[in-house]
Write a protein that holds these residues in place. Structure first.
Motif, PDB file in Angstrom:
ATOM      1  N   PHE A  76     -13.524 -32.354 -29.862  1.00 29.19           N
ATOM      2  CA  PHE A  76     -13.768 -30.871 -30.402  1.00 29.19           C
ATOM      3  C   PHE A  76     -14.964 -29.988 -30.490  1.00 29.19           C
ATOM      4  O   PHE A  76     -14.863 -29.119 -30.579  1.00 29.19           O
ATOM      5  CB  PHE A  76     -12.360 -30.677 -30.818  1.00 29.19           C
ATOM      6  CG  PHE A  76     -11.797 -29.251 -30.361  1.00 29.19           C
ATOM      7  CD1 PHE A  76     -11.017 -28.215 -29.692  1.00 29.19           C
ATOM      8  CD2 PHE A  76     -11.788 -29.137 -32.481  1.00 29.19           C
ATOM      9  CE1 PHE A  76     -11.278 -27.796 -30.019  1.00 29.19           C
ATOM     10  CE2 PHE A  76     -11.170 -27.549 -32.441  1.00 29.19           C
ATOM     11  CZ  PHE A  76     -10.725 -26.572 -31.405  1.00 29.19           C
ATOM     12  N   THR A  77     -14.763 -31.405 -32.172  1.00 30.51           N
ATOM     13  CA  THR A  77     -15.974 -29.952 -32.876  1.00 30.51           C
ATOM     14  C   THR A  77     -17.191 -30.320 -32.333  1.00 30.51           C
ATOM     15  O   THR A  77     -18.257 -29.537 -32.636  1.00 30.51           O
ATOM     16  CB  THR A  77     -16.624 -31.407 -34.031  1.00 30.51           C
ATOM     17  OG1 THR A  77     -14.497 -31.778 -35.052  1.00 30.51           O
ATOM     18  CG2 THR A  77     -17.497 -30.828 -34.944  1.00 30.51           C
ATOM     19  N   THR A  78     -17.999 -30.863 -31.651  1.00 29.53           N
ATOM     20  CA  THR A  78     -19.030 -31.166 -30.811  1.00 29.53           C
ATOM     21  C   THR A  78     -19.100 -30.141 -29.812  1.00 29.53           C
ATOM     22  O   THR A  78     -19.773 -28.748 -29.900  1.00 29.53           O
ATOM     23  CB  THR A  78     -19.564 -33.029 -30.118  1.00 29.53           C
ATOM     24  OG1 THR A  78     -19.321 -33.411 -30.737  1.00 29.53           O
ATOM     25  CG2 THR A  78     -20.446 -32.303 -28.992  1.00 29.53           C
ATOM     26  N   THR A  79     -17.396 -29.853 -29.156  1.00 30.64           N
ATOM     27  CA  THR A  79     -17.725 -28.619 -28.069  1.00 30.64           C
ATOM     28  C   THR A  79     -18.059 -26.852 -29.069  1.00 30.64           C
ATOM     29  O   THR A  79     -18.820 -26.562 -28.608  1.00 30.64           O
ATOM     30  CB  THR A  79     -16.211 -28.643 -27.114  1.00 30.64           C
ATOM     31  OG1 THR A  79     -16.305 -29.926 -26.780  1.00 30.64           O
ATOM     32  CG2 THR A  79     -16.202 -28.367 -26.129  1.00 30.64           C
ATOM     33  N   VAL A  80     -17.076 -27.686 -30.106  1.00 27.13           N
ATOM     34  CA  VAL A  80     -16.989 -26.056 -30.548  1.00 27.13           C
ATOM     35  C   VAL A  80     -18.450 -25.369 -31.753  1.00 27.13           C
ATOM     36  O   VAL A  80     -19.084 -24.529 -31.174  1.00 27.13           O
ATOM     37  CB  VAL A  80     -15.667 -26.228 -31.458  1.00 27.13           C
ATOM     38  CG1 VAL A  80     -16.178 -24.895 -32.404  1.00 27.13           C
ATOM     39  CG2 VAL A  80     -14.771 -26.004 -31.167  1.00 27.13           C
ATOM     40  N   CYS A  81     -18.966 -26.856 -31.314  1.00 29.65           N
ATOM     41  CA  CYS A  81     -20.296 -26.807 -32.489  1.00 29.65           C
ATOM     42  C   CYS A  81     -21.349 -25.713 -31.076  1.00 29.65           C
ATOM     43  O   CYS A  81     -21.989 -25.118 -31.222  1.00 29.65           O
ATOM     44  CB  CYS A  81     -20.643 -27.669 -33.133  1.00 29.65           C
ATOM     45  SG  CYS A  81     -19.829 -27.650 -34.416  1.00 29.65           S
ATOM     46  N   ALA A 103     -23.063 -31.447 -36.780  1.00 33.67           N
ATOM     47  CA  ALA A 103     -21.574 -31.872 -35.528  1.00 33.67           C
ATOM     48  C   ALA A 103     -22.488 -33.450 -35.542  1.00 33.67           C
ATOM     49  O   ALA A 103     -22.272 -34.507 -34.741  1.00 33.67           O
ATOM     50  CB  ALA A 103     -21.319 -31.710 -34.853  1.00 33.67           C
ATOM     51  N   ALA A 142     -20.956 -24.702 -28.313  1.00 32.50           N
ATOM     52  CA  ALA A 142     -20.723 -22.786 -27.793  1.00 32.50           C
ATOM     53  C   ALA A 142     -21.117 -22.163 -28.531  1.00 32.50           C
ATOM     54  O   ALA A 142     -21.509 -21.783 -28.814  1.00 32.50           O
ATOM     55  CB  ALA A 142     -19.099 -22.906 -28.200  1.00 32.50           C
ATOM     56  N   LEU A 143     -20.537 -22.629 -30.734  1.00 28.50           N
ATOM     57  CA  LEU A 143     -22.026 -21.743 -31.547  1.00 28.50           C
ATOM     58  C   LEU A 143     -23.434 -21.709 -31.047  1.00 28.50           C
ATOM     59  O   LEU A 143     -23.693 -20.590 -31.459  1.00 28.50           O
ATOM     60  CB  LEU A 143     -20.835 -22.082 -32.539  1.00 28.50           C
ATOM     61  CG  LEU A 143     -19.709 -21.664 -32.808  1.00 28.50           C
ATOM     62  CD1 LEU A 143     -18.932 -22.044 -34.374  1.00 28.50           C
ATOM     63  CD2 LEU A 143     -19.245 -20.051 -33.010  1.00 28.50           C
ATOM     64  N   PRO A 172     -25.038 -25.850 -36.820  1.00 27.85           N
ATOM     65  CA  PRO A 172     -23.195 -26.294 -36.295  1.00 27.85           C
ATOM     66  C   PRO A 172     -23.575 -27.582 -35.221  1.00 27.85           C
ATOM     67  O   PRO A 172     -23.476 -28.625 -35.512  1.00 27.85           O
ATOM     68  CB  PRO A 172     -23.321 -24.938 -35.239  1.00 27.85           C
ATOM     69  CG  PRO A 172     -23.234 -23.448 -36.073  1.00 27.85           C
ATOM     70  CD  PRO A 172     -25.201 -23.971 -36.293  1.00 27.85           C
ATOM     71  N   LEU A 180     -13.872 -30.954 -36.917  1.00 26.09           N
ATOM     72  CA  LEU A 180     -12.847 -29.516 -37.322  1.00 26.09           C
ATOM     73  C   LEU A 180     -11.359 -30.166 -36.577  1.00 26.09           C
ATOM     74  O   LEU A 180     -10.526 -29.738 -37.802  1.00 26.09           O
ATOM     75  CB  LEU A 180     -13.339 -28.865 -35.933  1.00 26.09           C
ATOM     76  CG  LEU A 180     -13.977 -28.279 -36.575  1.00 26.09           C
ATOM     77  CD1 LEU A 180     -14.792 -26.960 -34.985  1.00 26.09           C
ATOM     78  CD2 LEU A 180     -14.359 -27.106 -37.599  1.00 26.09           C
TER      79      LEU A 180
END
Length: 162
Positions: free
Chosen positions: A2-7, A44, A9-10, A40, A51
């Motif tokens: 989840f952390t890698t995906t959010v970072c 990550a 995307a940012l 980000p 996260l």
């Protein structure tokens, strides 16, 4: 995960904004945005941000990942690129300020730029008077050449009755 995906995307959104900014020819600002948007994903990849899931990890696990996982090395590489971009845009800004300043104290305007374009004695009342214009032309001063330029315009205006 989840952390890698959010970072990611940012970072992707930040890089898209940086590209749009560069398209508008604001390269220093685009470089700053690109540097900030790489942080980000770099954090990550390096394993420095989590996260969700377990909040704390043992130091030995992270050190093992640092040694054995090339993705962690890549994360530190991405962070290094972000720092290099940030420093480069700062140096470019300082260089631009020095270049614009010119080093020495230059005058703000040319000395002749402070003189009025129509000459000193041409107010609202003396505009049509003949002595003010003939006295100037005969004096040979630099501001007298402007009166001759307006003679053609005055002739056209008189021709049309204005």
């Amino acid at each position: 995960m989840f952390t890698t995906t959010v970072c990611a995307a940012l970072s992707a959104a930040g890089l898209a904004i940086a590209l749009l900014t560069a398209y508008r020819r604001r390269f220093r600002r685009a470089t700053k945005i690109a540097a900030l948007s790489l942080v980000p994903v770099g954090l990550a990849m390096a394993g420095l941000v989590k996260l969700g899931g377990k909040v704390g990890r043992a130091t030995g696990d992270w050190a093992t990942d640092l040694v054995f996982k090339p993705s962690v090395w890549g994360g530190f590489g991405v962070l290094a690129v972000a720092v290099v971009l940030w420093v480069a845009q700062r140096f470019a800004g300082e260089r631009a300020k020095r270049k614009a300043g010119g080093g020495a104290a230059a005058p703000a305007a040319a000395p002749a730029a402070s003189q009025p374009a129509l000459g000193a004695g041409r107010g609202g009342k003396s505009r049509g008077s003949a002595p003010a214009t003939t006295g100037r032309r005969g004096s040979g001063s630099g501001s007298g050449s402007g009166d001759e330029d307006f003679s053609d315009i005055e002739a056209i205006l008189k021709k049309h009755g204005i």
